[in-house]
Design a protein around this motif. Structure first.
Motif, short mmCIF file in Angstrom:
data_model
loop_
_atom_site.label_atom_id
_atom_site.label_comp_id
_atom_site.label_asym_id
_atom_site.label_seq_id
_atom_site.Cartn_x
_atom_site.Cartn_y
_atom_site.Cartn_z
N LEU A 165 0.86 -1.18 0.00
CA LEU A 165 0.00 0.00 0.00
C LEU A 165 0.90 1.23 0.00
CD1 LEU A 165 -2.72 1.52 0.47
CD2 LEU A 165 -2.27 1.27 2.93
N ASP A 166 0.71 2.09 -0.97
CA ASP A 166 1.47 3.34 -1.01
C ASP A 166 0.92 4.25 0.09
OD1 ASP A 166 2.47 5.89 -1.52
OD2 ASP A 166 2.66 5.49 -3.66
N ALA A 167 1.58 4.23 1.22
CA ALA A 167 1.06 4.96 2.38
C ALA A 167 1.11 6.46 2.17
CB ALA A 167 1.85 4.58 3.63
N ALA A 168 2.07 6.89 1.35
CA ALA A 168 2.20 8.33 1.09
C ALA A 168 1.00 8.84 0.31
CB ALA A 168 3.50 8.60 0.33
N THR A 169 0.70 8.22 -0.83
CA THR A 169 -0.40 8.74 -1.66
C THR A 169 -1.76 8.42 -1.04
OG1 THR A 169 -0.40 6.71 -3.02
CG2 THR A 169 0.94 8.57 -3.79
N ALA B 212 -2.32 10.95 1.65
CA ALA B 212 -2.44 12.30 1.08
C ALA B 212 -3.83 12.49 0.48
CB ALA B 212 -1.36 12.52 0.02
N GLU B 213 -4.33 11.48 -0.20
CA GLU B 213 -5.65 11.58 -0.82
C GLU B 213 -6.74 11.85 0.21
OE1 GLU B 213 -7.09 8.90 -4.32
OE2 GLU B 213 -7.96 8.10 -2.48
N ARG B 214 -6.53 11.31 1.39
CA ARG B 214 -7.51 11.51 2.47
C ARG B 214 -7.25 12.79 3.26
NH1 ARG B 214 -7.20 6.71 1.03
NH2 ARG B 214 -8.86 5.16 1.27
N ALA C 245 -3.06 14.24 8.19
CA ALA C 245 -2.01 15.08 8.75
C ALA C 245 -0.65 14.40 8.67
CB ALA C 245 -2.33 15.40 10.22
N TYR C 246 -0.64 13.10 8.41
CA TYR C 246 0.62 12.35 8.44
C TYR C 246 1.19 12.07 7.05
CZ TYR C 246 -1.09 11.76 13.15
OH TYR C 246 -1.56 12.02 14.40
N ALA C 247 0.54 12.59 6.02
CA ALA C 247 0.97 12.27 4.65
C ALA C 247 2.43 12.65 4.41
CB ALA C 247 0.05 12.95 3.64
N ASP C 248 2.84 13.79 4.95
CA ASP C 248 4.23 14.21 4.74
C ASP C 248 5.23 13.28 5.42
OD1 ASP C 248 3.42 16.28 3.21
OD2 ASP C 248 3.74 17.84 4.73
N LEU C 249 4.85 12.80 6.60
CA LEU C 249 5.73 11.88 7.33
C LEU C 249 5.91 10.57 6.56
CD1 LEU C 249 4.85 11.73 11.15
CD2 LEU C 249 7.01 12.40 10.09
N LEU C 250 4.96 10.26 5.70
CA LEU C 250 4.99 8.99 4.98
C LEU C 250 5.58 9.14 3.58
CD1 LEU C 250 1.50 7.83 6.26
CD2 LEU C 250 3.70 6.79 6.86
N ASP C 251 5.65 10.36 3.10
CA ASP C 251 6.27 10.58 1.78
C ASP C 251 7.75 10.90 2.01
OD1 ASP C 251 6.75 10.93 -0.87
OD2 ASP C 251 5.47 12.70 -1.11
N GLN C 252 8.45 9.90 2.47
CA GLN C 252 9.84 10.06 2.89
C GLN C 252 10.66 8.88 2.38
OE1 GLN C 252 11.17 12.50 4.78
NE2 GLN C 252 9.28 13.60 5.25
N LEU D 79 -7.80 -3.32 -0.06
CA LEU D 79 -6.87 -2.21 -0.18
C LEU D 79 -7.55 -1.05 -0.91
CD1 LEU D 79 -3.69 -4.18 -1.14
CD2 LEU D 79 -3.81 -2.49 0.69
N PRO D 80 -7.24 0.17 -0.53
CA PRO D 80 -7.82 1.31 -1.23
C PRO D 80 -7.37 1.35 -2.69
CG PRO D 80 -6.22 2.04 0.44
CD PRO D 80 -6.33 0.56 0.56
N GLY D 81 -8.29 1.51 -3.56
CA GLY D 81 -8.02 1.49 -4.99
C GLY D 81 -7.01 2.54 -5.41
N GLY D 82 -6.14 2.19 -6.35
CA GLY D 82 -5.20 3.15 -6.90
C GLY D 82 -3.93 3.32 -6.10
N HIS D 83 -3.84 2.72 -4.93
CA HIS D 83 -2.66 2.91 -4.10
C HIS D 83 -1.93 1.61 -3.77
CE1 HIS D 83 -3.87 7.06 -3.61
NE2 HIS D 83 -5.08 6.64 -3.27
N ALA D 84 -2.31 0.52 -4.46
CA ALA D 84 -1.68 -0.77 -4.16
C ALA D 84 -0.80 -1.22 -5.32
CB ALA D 84 -2.76 -1.81 -3.88
#
Lengths: 397, 397
Positions: B45-49, B52-54, B57-64, B94-99
């Motif tokens: 699962l692309d945790a960053a995207t 972010a789509e949702r 608040a943690y999207a930046d911490l995961l796009d690392q 899994l959420p569509g588009g992020h797996a």
């Protein structure tokens, strides 16, 4: 404040134009702007602003909070930057507007430590320590004259000179005690060492031969490898020192370029065994030893003058050994020589040896200062930055 | 490619909603954009995207490109991020588009290693290894049951699962040889271990008590601590292992949050000596052991099933010991358990033990894969990412 102006270097000052060590400093006016400085006499030349004013290509490398980017830039850049700094001092004075009295700046840990390795390269120290730690065994282990023994230390607890060192607590067991007890170390010691800082990295599987030493090692510093002898002697069999060392390792705030020691190169002691080719420096074009003369003071009193020239293993051999198994090098890798001890009783680099294992060791409040110099060109001295630290009682923050 | 869609987790898959290990991945379409992923079944699962789509608040911490910023954020954030990821999987899909299918991504070293420490916590391993390394001495040193013995390893040579390991060269001396010789290790071995990754740092002089373990340790991984036994046995007296270990240490690409092992907590073995208070876990609110079941395969054949539950010293005790002398912790500090060996002959974590010191050891081309799982809630399994590596001949680049 020194009496002389920034435009004069006092006669005999060991921080002249042939030393020029690098450090990282801040001023009271800009405490959030650490940057690279060069020591000249009792002054710090702001290398960042002085080079920027001249439009130097290296100004950005010098306006950094650690030396790592400069160290990573490689030897040709190190030489070019050093030449540029020396050029500013051609008339024996510091460039106006870029000099700060040393006692008006704060010095910081000058580089980010990657891996830290500590060696054990003095035959005198290894023999003396071996007799004390292993009274019923061989003082010098059978491998000692075949390879430079070393181990990894804790990179995260390397601190800059001037940092107080709190007496560590831990498990201690004296030989006559049945069980270990917990408490403050009763045998806190120093180890006076010389450290080498890696600039140019080496990828995995590319051992660094003896003659590539200068391409990788950026500079030299002084080290106090604080050691809690009671913790160490209880814990160290079979996997080596751990908590007896990992609470703190102090390094000088100044890293002196390797090139500054060109006039101080000396042959290492004669080898008792032929060395394997990767360590054999018998036909090296330049001698591997360095004539650095250390002085250890406790509470102002000189307790020892250890000679680095007496080290059996050289820094080039240590680097070759450390990488011969294919281990990579990173910018910021840092290795120390091991305790510097000479053959004489006033040349021993730790209290364990000085007191033949009996103590006294360090008391709370003791201040340890290690200084050193090496011969330079034409009778000049090349100073190394001091490494100083005071012992605080256990349990304090 | 797996036959099922991203919207179904196969029955019995150990990488379900209670595991959710973190890793760092790239896709062929964006090889320069490493980011944090979460494993779910055979997908990443692309945790960053996905966050972010949702608008998380943690999207930046995961796009690392490494887990360190997330690890440094502390336990409340780890819990919140895990809850958010679990929330996306509430319907078991899994959420569509992020797996991304696992076999279509590249996995990277998931964290930047600060200091690396290796312990020696299995009584079975320490006894077996001691008999082989010190046939005329005590197998278990006198300190062993009083403190978790450990030493610092080389952080710069920690590599991610899948990295080939070149057979190291170095000095080797068999007991019946008079002098050491130089060449490729003839006794290259594995050590199956479990590793713990520190998230929340601790300043100097603030020892981490047993009950603060969960506040500091972010997650768990598998480790293969490759060991050249001939190099190690010649070099390790008196300062411990160095080049016999420092060429490579492999870690799994997935770091499983500590919380995933809540249902796998077990009491450690009974202690033979009362422990000093900082290590005494006899009245701890939760048991310190973890029932992780390892499996070691060489070229596809199972050679051992080491039980982590048999370890004498727990990870919480190791952390308490490592900091009791005042040493600080940094985000990215990483410590491994030491070889996991159980009491049975099919539970030994290295070839030294499996072959009673006689070999055969690893041959060039051998592939070693260590896998593991732990019991989860309701009979589920919690999978750990595998740690795999193949041996290449000495001298190659």
């Amino acid at each position: 404040m020194p009496q002389h102006s920034p435009h004069e270097l006092p006669e005999g000052d060991p921080f002249g134009a042939d030393a020029l060590p690098y450090g990282v400093f801040t001023t009271p006016g800009a405490p959030d702007h650490p940057r690279i400085g060069v020591r000249y006499g009792a002054y710090v030349l702001d290398a960042a602003t002085a080079t920027a004013e001249r439009g130097s290509a290296y100004a950005d490398l010098l306006d950094q909070p650690v030396l790592n980017p400069l160290m990573a830039a490689g030897r040709p850049v190190w030489q070019a930057v050093r030449a540029e700094i020396r050029g500013m001092l051609d008339d024996g004075t510091l460039p106006g507007g870029h000099a700060h009295p040393l006692d008006e700046v704060t010095l910081h840990l000058p580089f980010e430590v990657a891996d830290y390795v500590d060696f054990y390269a003095s035959e005198h120290h290894a023999t003396n320590a071996g007799r004390i730690f292993r009274p019923n065994g061989q003082a010098l282990p059978p491998n000692w004259k075949h390879l430079p023994i070393g181990y990894h230390g804790r990179a995260g607890t390397v601190v800059v000179s001037g940092t107080d060192v709190v007496r560590p607590q831990g498990q201690r067991k004296a030989p006559d005690e049945e069980l270990p007890s917990f408490g403050p170390s009763r045998r806190l010691d120093i180890e006076a060492e010389v450290g080498f800082v890696v600039g140019t990295p080496a990828p995995a599987r590319t051992p660094v031969p003896l003659d590539a030493f200068r391409d990788h090692v950026f500079g030299v510093c002084l080290v106090n490898d604080w050691s809690a002898r009671d913790i160490q002697s209880w814990e160290y069999v079979p996997l080596g020192p751990f908590l007896g060392k990992s609470f703190a390792t102090s390094v000088s705030a100044w890293i002196t370029p390797l090139e500054a020691f060109d006039a101080a190169r000396v042959a290492p002691p004669a080898r008792d065994f032929p060395l394997l080719p990767y360590l054999d420096d018998s036909s090296a074009p330049e001698p591997g030893g360095i004539d650095i003369r250390l002085e250890v003071r406790i509470n102002g009193e000189v307790v020892s003058r250890p000679p680095f020239s007496a080290m059996y293993w050289t820094a080039a051999q240590q680097l070759a050994h450390m990488t011969v198994n294919g281990a990579s090098l990173r910018t910021g890798d840092f290795y120390a020589s091991g305790t510097v001890s000479g053959p004489e009783s006033d040349q021993l680099g730790c209290l364990l040896e000085i007191t033949a294992g009996k103590g006294p060791f360090l008391a709370d409040g003791d201040e340890v200062v290690i200084t050193a110099w090496a011969p330079g060109r034409g009778g000049a001295r090349i100073g190394l930055g001091e490494v100083a630290g005071r012992v605080l009682p256990a349990g304090g923050r």
